[in-house]
Scaffold this motif. Structure first.
Motif, PDB file in Angstrom:
ATOM      1  N   PRO A 153     -20.296 -14.665  -0.234  1.00 22.43           N
ATOM      2  CA  PRO A 153     -20.655 -14.893   0.907  1.00 22.43           C
ATOM      3  C   PRO A 153     -21.141 -13.606   1.512  1.00 22.43           C
ATOM      4  O   PRO A 153     -22.288 -13.765   2.572  1.00 22.43           O
ATOM      5  N   ALA A 154     -21.047 -12.274   1.104  1.00 21.79           N
ATOM      6  CA  ALA A 154     -22.003 -11.107   1.688  1.00 21.79           C
ATOM      7  C   ALA A 154     -22.280 -10.341   0.503  1.00 21.79           C
ATOM      8  O   ALA A 154     -21.505 -10.559  -0.606  1.00 21.79           O
ATOM      9  N   PRO A 155     -23.374  -9.482   0.394  1.00 22.00           N
ATOM     10  CA  PRO A 155     -23.567  -8.573  -0.606  1.00 22.00           C
ATOM     11  C   PRO A 155     -22.148  -7.657  -0.819  1.00 22.00           C
ATOM     12  O   PRO A 155     -21.814  -7.169  -0.158  1.00 22.00           O
ATOM     13  N   ASN A 156     -21.870  -7.589  -2.400  1.00 25.09           N
ATOM     14  CA  ASN A 156     -20.733  -6.992  -2.551  1.00 25.09           C
ATOM     15  C   ASN A 156     -20.811  -5.974  -3.854  1.00 25.09           C
ATOM     16  O   ASN A 156     -21.886  -6.225  -4.391  1.00 25.09           O
ATOM     17  N   SER A 157     -20.063  -5.289  -4.118  1.00 29.92           N
ATOM     18  CA  SER A 157     -20.131  -4.292  -5.083  1.00 29.92           C
ATOM     19  C   SER A 157     -19.677  -5.165  -6.385  1.00 29.92           C
ATOM     20  O   SER A 157     -18.468  -5.609  -6.440  1.00 29.92           O
ATOM     21  N   ALA A 158     -20.267  -4.737  -7.626  1.00 27.19           N
ATOM     22  CA  ALA A 158     -19.604  -5.657  -8.765  1.00 27.19           C
ATOM     23  C   ALA A 158     -18.990  -4.429  -9.520  1.00 27.19           C
ATOM     24  O   ALA A 158     -18.167  -4.968 -10.764  1.00 27.19           O
ATOM     25  N   VAL A 159     -18.797  -3.345  -9.320  1.00 24.99           N
ATOM     26  CA  VAL A 159     -17.929  -2.370  -9.886  1.00 24.99           C
ATOM     27  C   VAL A 159     -17.059  -1.455  -9.096  1.00 24.99           C
ATOM     28  O   VAL A 159     -17.421  -1.511  -7.758  1.00 24.99           O
ATOM     29  N   ASP A 160     -16.221  -0.578  -9.671  1.00 23.22           N
ATOM     30  CA  ASP A 160     -15.678   0.748  -8.605  1.00 23.22           C
ATOM     31  C   ASP A 160     -16.479   1.624  -8.884  1.00 23.22           C
ATOM     32  O   ASP A 160     -16.714   2.164  -9.903  1.00 23.22           O
ATOM     33  N   GLY A 161     -16.999   2.474  -7.786  1.00 24.74           N
ATOM     34  CA  GLY A 161     -17.539   3.217  -7.966  1.00 24.74           C
ATOM     35  C   GLY A 161     -17.919   3.964  -6.398  1.00 24.74           C
ATOM     36  O   GLY A 161     -17.309   3.856  -5.566  1.00 24.74           O
ATOM     37  N   TYR A 162     -19.326   4.426  -6.278  1.00 28.52           N
ATOM     38  CA  TYR A 162     -19.703   4.970  -4.888  1.00 28.52           C
ATOM     39  C   TYR A 162     -21.137   4.301  -4.546  1.00 28.52           C
ATOM     40  O   TYR A 162     -21.690   4.430  -5.432  1.00 28.52           O
ATOM     41  N   GLY A 163     -21.061   4.089  -3.248  1.00 27.72           N
ATOM     42  CA  GLY A 163     -22.154   3.146  -2.591  1.00 27.72           C
ATOM     43  C   GLY A 163     -22.921   4.310  -1.820  1.00 27.72           C
ATOM     44  O   GLY A 163     -22.413   4.877  -1.007  1.00 27.72           O
ATOM     45  N   PHE A 164     -24.325   4.074  -1.732  1.00 27.88           N
ATOM     46  CA  PHE A 164     -25.218   4.701  -1.066  1.00 27.88           C
ATOM     47  C   PHE A 164     -26.631   3.834  -0.871  1.00 27.88           C
ATOM     48  O   PHE A 164     -26.725   2.759  -1.339  1.00 27.88           O
ATOM     49  N   ALA A 165     -27.481   4.322  -0.192  1.00 30.32           N
ATOM     50  CA  ALA A 165     -28.675   3.918  -0.032  1.00 30.32           C
ATOM     51  C   ALA A 165     -29.738   4.432  -1.159  1.00 30.32           C
ATOM     52  O   ALA A 165     -29.841   5.487  -1.387  1.00 30.32           O
ATOM     53  N   GLY A 166     -29.875   3.145  -1.863  1.00 28.46           N
ATOM     54  CA  GLY A 166     -30.819   3.531  -3.295  1.00 28.46           C
ATOM     55  C   GLY A 166     -32.012   4.320  -3.173  1.00 28.46           C
ATOM     56  O   GLY A 166     -32.335   5.141  -3.883  1.00 28.46           O
ATOM     57  N   GLN A 167     -32.522   4.126  -2.139  1.00 34.62           N
ATOM     58  CA  GLN A 167     -33.822   4.861  -1.706  1.00 34.62           C
ATOM     59  C   GLN A 167     -34.029   6.367  -1.575  1.00 34.62           C
ATOM     60  O   GLN A 167     -34.659   6.907  -2.013  1.00 34.62           O
TER      61      GLN A 167
END
Ligand code: AMP
Ligand code: MG
Length: 709
Positions: free
Chosen positions: A355-369
């Motif tokens: 339903p919403a974008p989500n993470s496929a793994v355990d880790g750390y999220g940030f702005a890729g740019q």
């Protein structure tokens, strides 16, 4: 205006409790007709019916289809009522006022009598509403119509002068009183109007060019035709809605619907409304007749082209495929219990997966740019994002957040680095770039988009389908009722297993086999026992089958087209056709209709009965049950046998795979060798042409599993 794609007819009910679990008259029935076919559904409460309609409308809108939906209660009241109650001579304003005044619960509990008494109080004298249960003493609501006086309103609408048998809408009690249905129906329609806004219009108050159009209908207009269509076990309400839905579809096909939908020039139309089809009765009845003919399955449904001697298997299959159509009604069941059922409608995703974008793994999220090549070190925010427990707040560019599998990506995060690729120290997370923007994330709807067709009508639900429907937010599935498959064995020589020591008798082996196949395939087996070769007994058993089942499988010479008197009965009264199919093992397959019920007459020999059932009855039953045509999926393996086969007929050999994966066949092709069926794990199919099979040549192996057993 483009035409309608789908025609819905609703038979409403004013019950104060849920209707019985078993379908009954005077309950809510919804028919949906499209492409020349109608399905019906039984609903136990007005709330459930309204929800069902919402879903039908939503689904049709999503597919870009237009719907005409008819309801069998008055959309308006006699002139003067709307103005007095709603302040305007406008039926739709009255709907809103009634929605305010009438309470109707999830379980059909409602206050319509009290509400009617309160409406009566708006008018002088006594009435106009009347009729109530004896025990309910409500001053203001007279028990009898004759007690009314001085309320000042007409008894009928203008349109009702043209349908004299229509009940006046003031009468609230005893069967056939549409008054209660209108009081409990119009608020529901008002809710539909609110929900669908300008995607829905109400004829004749609004022009019929919205994607969904509601109209008042009167099923008795097609009563004469319904009488012809109704069978002894049928529920009239169900037949009525089905016939009327198809009749409306036929009217469109015959070009008479547009005229019927021209707003009639009648006094007080905006207040009283009109019944669709009044003024076009002949066109409606003509359409209803056309809708019924041919019946669900024609009596000549199994006729073979004349002059053909031996029909090749593929031709016989094509004939069956073209001529059979679903014969079962439909119902709505919880998805959790729907395994083995067949979908009666396309099922659309209620929401996207995910339903919403989500993470496929355990880790750390940030702005890729914000992340480039080489060593990276990002400050870590407090908190984390987990599945079901999203991080509230935004992640600034250049910062990172702890994120777990399935967690919705917080604002500012579009990329995730895998935990194993990082080190964490002093409130920072470090890793080596570059990380592809979007890495380790899942896009909203990347699996299924909201509104997309997840599973099509005709799909047989298996465990993974239950997972899919559930993941897309569907708690219920609209499915065909289970096909009831009756099984009868014929022959004087038959006896129940173990019942006799007489070596001249044959134990009935086919019945348990056929009943088991029927239930294995998801149908409801109906055991109708054994019938001796006797005309009267057989006729009685066939009548019983017609009442308790949708289709009958018989086995034994009677059904296989022998020249005996039992076959004669079938030939005379059952339109029996003996299909001589170019097939081994198998004698003629006999197909017939008994009072609208299809009969599959299988050979008596259990080996032939089994093969004919797998090859012919299985796909045919699937079609009758609302499912797809089924063809077994086999694969080629080297032959572990040698055989010369004559041209001109197809052969099925009892076979299984050797440890090396080669097909070996049973030691005897004798069709009396039942043990070979158990020895085997499938069939080897040899085509119609002549062939000399050498060891090692490829042959087509059809495992039992490919037949669903
Ligand atoms: P028929 O098709 O009636 O000529 O039967 C062919 C052979 O199958 C005969 O030997 C029958 O006795 C036998 N047969 C017929 N019905 C059954 C049954 N229900 N179970 C086992 N054998 C049967
Ligand atoms: Mg026989």
């Amino acid at each position: 205006m483009t035409g309608f794609d789908t025609f819905v007819v609703v038979d409403w009910s004013a019950r104060s409790q849920p209707s019985p679990a078993t379908p009954t008259a005077d309950s809510i029935w919804i028919a949906v007709a499209r492409d020349g076919r109608a399905t019906t559904e039984y609903l136990r409460t007005r709330a459930a019916a309204t929800e069902r309609l919402v879903r039908i409308f939503e689904d049709e809108l999503a597919l870009g289809r237009r719907v005409l939906a008819g309801f069998d209660f008055p959309f308006g009241y006699p002139a003067g009522f709307a103005e007095a109650v709603a302040g305007r001579p406008d039926a739709l304003a009255l709907w809103a006022a009634l929605a305010e005044r009438v309470e109707d619960g999830e379980d059909n509990g409602n206050d319509r009598f009290t509400a009617a008494a309160a409406l009566n109080a708006v008018f002088p004298g006594t009435g106009p509403f009347w009729g109530r249960p004896a025990g309910l003493d409500l001053p203001g609501l007279p028990e009898r119509g004759s007690e009314r006086d001085g309320h000042g309103l007409p008894e009928r609408r203008a349109v009702e002068a043209l349908v004299p048998r229509a009940q006046p809408c003031w009468k609230l009690f005893t069967t056939g009183s549409v008054g209660s249905q209108a009081l409990l129906g119009l608020p529901r329609l008002h809710a539909l109007r609110n929900r669908f806004g300008d995607r829905l219009s109400v004829w004749p108050f609004e022009s019929p060019d919205a994607p969904i159009v509601l109209a008042e209908v009167y099923p008795s207009l097609v009563d004469a035709v319904v009488q012809e269509a109704i069978g002894p076990e049928d529920i009239k309400d169900e037949v009525q809605v089905r016939v009327l839905a198809r009749a409306l579809e036929e009217m469109q096909a015959q070009g008479t619907l547009g005229h019927a939908l021209t707003a009639p020039d009648a006094p007080a139309l905006a207040e009283e409304g009109w019944i669709l089809g009044v003024g076009a009765e002949d066109a409606l009845r003509t359409a209803a007749r056309a809708a019924l003919a041919p019946p669900k399955l024609g009596n000549d449904c199994f006729a073979l082209p004349p002059g053909v001697h031996w029909t090749p298997v593929d031709e016989a299959l094509t004939l069956l495929r073209d001529r059979l159509a679903p014969v079962t009604a439909t119902e709505t069941v919880p998805v959790a219990g729907a395994e083995g059922r067949i979908l009666a409608a396309d099922h659309l995703a209620r929401r996207s997966n995910p339903p919403a974008p989500n993470s496929a793994v355990d880790g750390y999220g940030f702005a890729g740019q914000a992340v480039g090549e080489g060593a990276q070190r990002l400050p870590l925010l407090e908190g984390r994002a987990a599945a079901g427990a999203p991080y509230v707040g935004a992640v600034p560019q250049g910062a990172a957040i702890r994120i777990l599998t399935g967690a919705t990506l917080p604002e500012g995060v579009d990329t995730v680095v895998l935990e194993e690729d990082t080190t964490r120290a002093g409130g920072h997370v470090a890793f080596n770039g570059p990380v592809r923007p979007g890495a380790n994330t899942r896009r909203a709807g990347e699996d299924v988009e909201a509104g997309a067709v997840a599973l099509e009508a005709g799909h047989l639900l298996r465990a993974p389908d239950l997972a899919l429907l559930s993941a897309l937010g569907l708690a219920e599935a609209h499915v065909h009722r289970r096909l009831r498959v009756a099984v009868v064995s014929t022959g004087d020589e038959l006896a129940a297993p173990g019942a006799t020591a007489d070596p001249a008798r044959t134990f009935d082996a086919n019945r348990p086999m056929l009943l088991s196949l029927a239930s294995r395939w998801g149908y409801a087996p109906v055991d109708l026992g054994h019938v001796p070769d006797d005309r009267e007994t057989l006729a009685a058993r066939l009548d019983e089958a017609r009442k308790t089942a949708d289709v009958l499988l018989t086995s034994g010479g009677a059904s296989a087209g022998d020249e005996d008197h039992v076959s004669a009965l079938l030939r005379e009264r059952g339109a029996l056709q003996a299909w001589r199919i170019a097939l081994k093992p198998g004698r003629p397959l006999a197909l017939g209709m008994w009072d609208g019920m299809p009969i599959f007459g299988l050979p008596g020999n259990p080996v032939a009965a089994f093969v004919c059932t797998l090859i012919f009855a299985r796909p045919a039953l699937s079609r009758l049950a609302g499912g797809r045509w089924l063809a077994p999926r086999g694969f080629d393996v080297p032959a572990a046998f040698e055989k010369r086969k004559k041209p001109g007929r197809r052969e099925y050999l009892r076979a299984r795979l050797t440890p090396e994966g080669h097909a070996e066949v049973f030691r005897s092709e004798g069709s009396g060798r039942i043990s070979g069926l158990s020895w085997a794990e499938g069939l080897v199919e040899l085509g119609d042409e002549g062939r000399h099979v050498h060891r090692g040549d490829p042959v087509r192996f059809l495992p039992y599993g490919s037949f669903g057993i």
